[in-house]
Design an enzyme around this catalytic site. Sequence first.
Site, mmCIF file in Angstrom:
data_model
loop_
_atom_site.group_PDB
_atom_site.id
_atom_site.type_symbol
_atom_site.label_atom_id
_atom_site.label_comp_id
_atom_site.label_asym_id
_atom_site.label_seq_id
_atom_site.Cartn_x
_atom_site.Cartn_y
_atom_site.Cartn_z
ATOM 1 N N GLY A 169 0.767 -1.240 0.000
ATOM 2 C CA GLY A 169 0.000 0.000 0.000
ATOM 3 C C GLY A 169 0.786 1.272 0.000
ATOM 4 N N GLY A 170 0.773 1.967 1.133
ATOM 5 C CA GLY A 170 1.352 3.298 1.210
ATOM 6 C C GLY A 170 0.306 4.361 0.915
ATOM 7 C CD1 TRP A 171 -0.365 10.145 -0.084
ATOM 8 C CD2 TRP A 171 -1.641 9.586 1.665
ATOM 9 N NE1 TRP A 171 -1.378 11.069 0.003
ATOM 10 C CE2 TRP A 171 -2.184 10.757 1.074
ATOM 11 C CE3 TRP A 171 -2.281 9.047 2.774
ATOM 12 C CZ2 TRP A 171 -3.325 11.387 1.561
ATOM 13 C CZ3 TRP A 171 -3.413 9.676 3.264
ATOM 14 C CH2 TRP A 171 -3.926 10.830 2.664
ATOM 15 C CG ASP A 182 4.335 -2.546 7.609
ATOM 16 O OD1 ASP A 182 4.106 -2.621 8.820
ATOM 17 O OD2 ASP A 182 4.276 -1.474 6.973
ATOM 18 C CG ASP A 219 1.665 2.105 4.737
ATOM 19 O OD1 ASP A 219 0.773 2.733 5.329
ATOM 20 O OD2 ASP A 219 2.726 2.618 4.378
ATOM 21 C CD GLU A 231 -0.475 5.839 4.708
ATOM 22 O OE1 GLU A 231 -0.678 7.062 4.532
ATOM 23 O OE2 GLU A 231 0.653 5.339 4.626
ATOM 24 C CE1 TYR A 232 -3.459 6.945 7.789
ATOM 25 C CE2 TYR A 232 -4.851 8.456 6.559
ATOM 26 C CZ TYR A 232 -3.629 8.162 7.148
ATOM 27 O OH TYR A 232 -2.599 9.054 7.087
ATOM 28 C CG MET A 249 2.897 5.620 9.583
ATOM 29 S SD MET A 249 2.075 5.659 7.975
ATOM 30 C CE MET A 249 0.375 5.344 8.457
ATOM 31 C CE1 TYR A 284 5.393 8.633 8.357
ATOM 32 C CE2 TYR A 284 7.000 7.914 10.000
ATOM 33 C CZ TYR A 284 6.197 7.645 8.908
ATOM 34 O OH TYR A 284 6.181 6.380 8.366
ATOM 35 C CG ASP A 285 3.459 13.012 6.710
ATOM 36 O OD1 ASP A 285 4.348 13.889 6.667
ATOM 37 O OD2 ASP A 285 3.394 12.087 5.891
ATOM 38 C CD1 TRP A 297 8.940 8.713 3.872
ATOM 39 C CD2 TRP A 297 8.367 6.550 3.834
ATOM 40 N NE1 TRP A 297 8.688 8.391 2.572
ATOM 41 C CE2 TRP A 297 8.339 7.060 2.517
ATOM 42 C CE3 TRP A 297 8.059 5.200 4.042
ATOM 43 C CZ2 TRP A 297 7.994 6.271 1.415
ATOM 44 C CZ3 TRP A 297 7.720 4.424 2.954
ATOM 45 C CH2 TRP A 297 7.687 4.965 1.664
#
Length: 364
Positions: free
Chosen positions: A94-96, A132, A134, A136-137, A203, A205-206, A342
């Site tokens: 995944g990822g953003w 993992d 990922d 989002e979301y 995460m 961060y952001d 990251w």
Amino acid sequence: MKQINLFALLFCCILSTTTFAQKNKKFDIIAYYTGDSKLIDEYEVSKLNQIIFSFCHLKDGKLSVDSAKDSITIKHLVSLKAKNPQLKIILSLGGWGGCEPCSNAFSTVEGRLKFAKSVKEVSDYFKVDGLDLDWEYPAIEGLPGHLYQAVDKPNFTELLKILRSTLGKKYELSFAAGGFQKYLDESIDWKAVTPLVNRINIMSYDLVNGYSKVTGHHTPLYSTNPKEESTNRAVEFLLKQGVPAEKLVIGGAFYSRTWQNVENINNGLYQAGEHIQGVDFKNFAATYTEVNGWKYFYDEKAQAPYWYNATTKTFATSDDLKSIKAKTEYVKEKKLGGIMFWELTLDSFRDGMVNEIYKVKTAK
């Protein structure tokens, strides 16, 4: 009598060594990695416990490696384990912006089973150690336009159940968790999910992201006011939910978030602005200089650095060596599972963020 004492002493030495090894082993340094098969060799892999290849995606409901280049990279990452027995290689889904089909694909028993079987096939083929997630979301908005629905929350639990039963107890399962309150409250059934995973990669961060029209610390260790998101706020929330400390991994940011048209009030912190492209940590030293008009500040309460350029009215926020040291000390103090970040290609090859984390981790 002397012989008994000698055996007792030897037993105590073995026991203390084992205990120390176990304690030391709990602190993992985890690198998300977006590079290729050659760039990884420039970094000090011996200081890492996990490399999370980023990213794989869903294709027809199955875990898919995107290209031949990615296949070569994964194979090379796995080969690094021969010299680094502590190293585990994890695939990330995944990822953003990379999990658009996830809500739909994981909404049925058949879909979740199909995915779990594909993860086993891919993992067996590449001989990787884990996955993992990922996404989002689940259940809340991520990238605008991506499907999300309330049922994502129980479906995420069911997904982890089928992954665990399909892949077995030795397989590493983790997920990248949003570090902000809405995610913590609405996306995950923490009590149901926690026993199924090895770790939760927060995460942290952001927390002030590219959609924000106001500046702030994007990856602070502590909140400076009750409403401010922070690493500690997420950790404390999850500990209260009953998540064991050793399953919590906090996040470091190896990049800055930057805003322009920021007035010179409070050195640009908590002011209106327009988000623009940030800078990689490896370029901080050449970018954020007095010659270029930048002034450095460190918020002792937040344990977070920031920079302001009064000439260009530009504000930047990130982790740096000082704040990543504070985060690493926090992991040790709270007996958390480790620190992830990251991402590796944004670091210096030597004497950068990874090195700072490693120095604190191994300090007596």
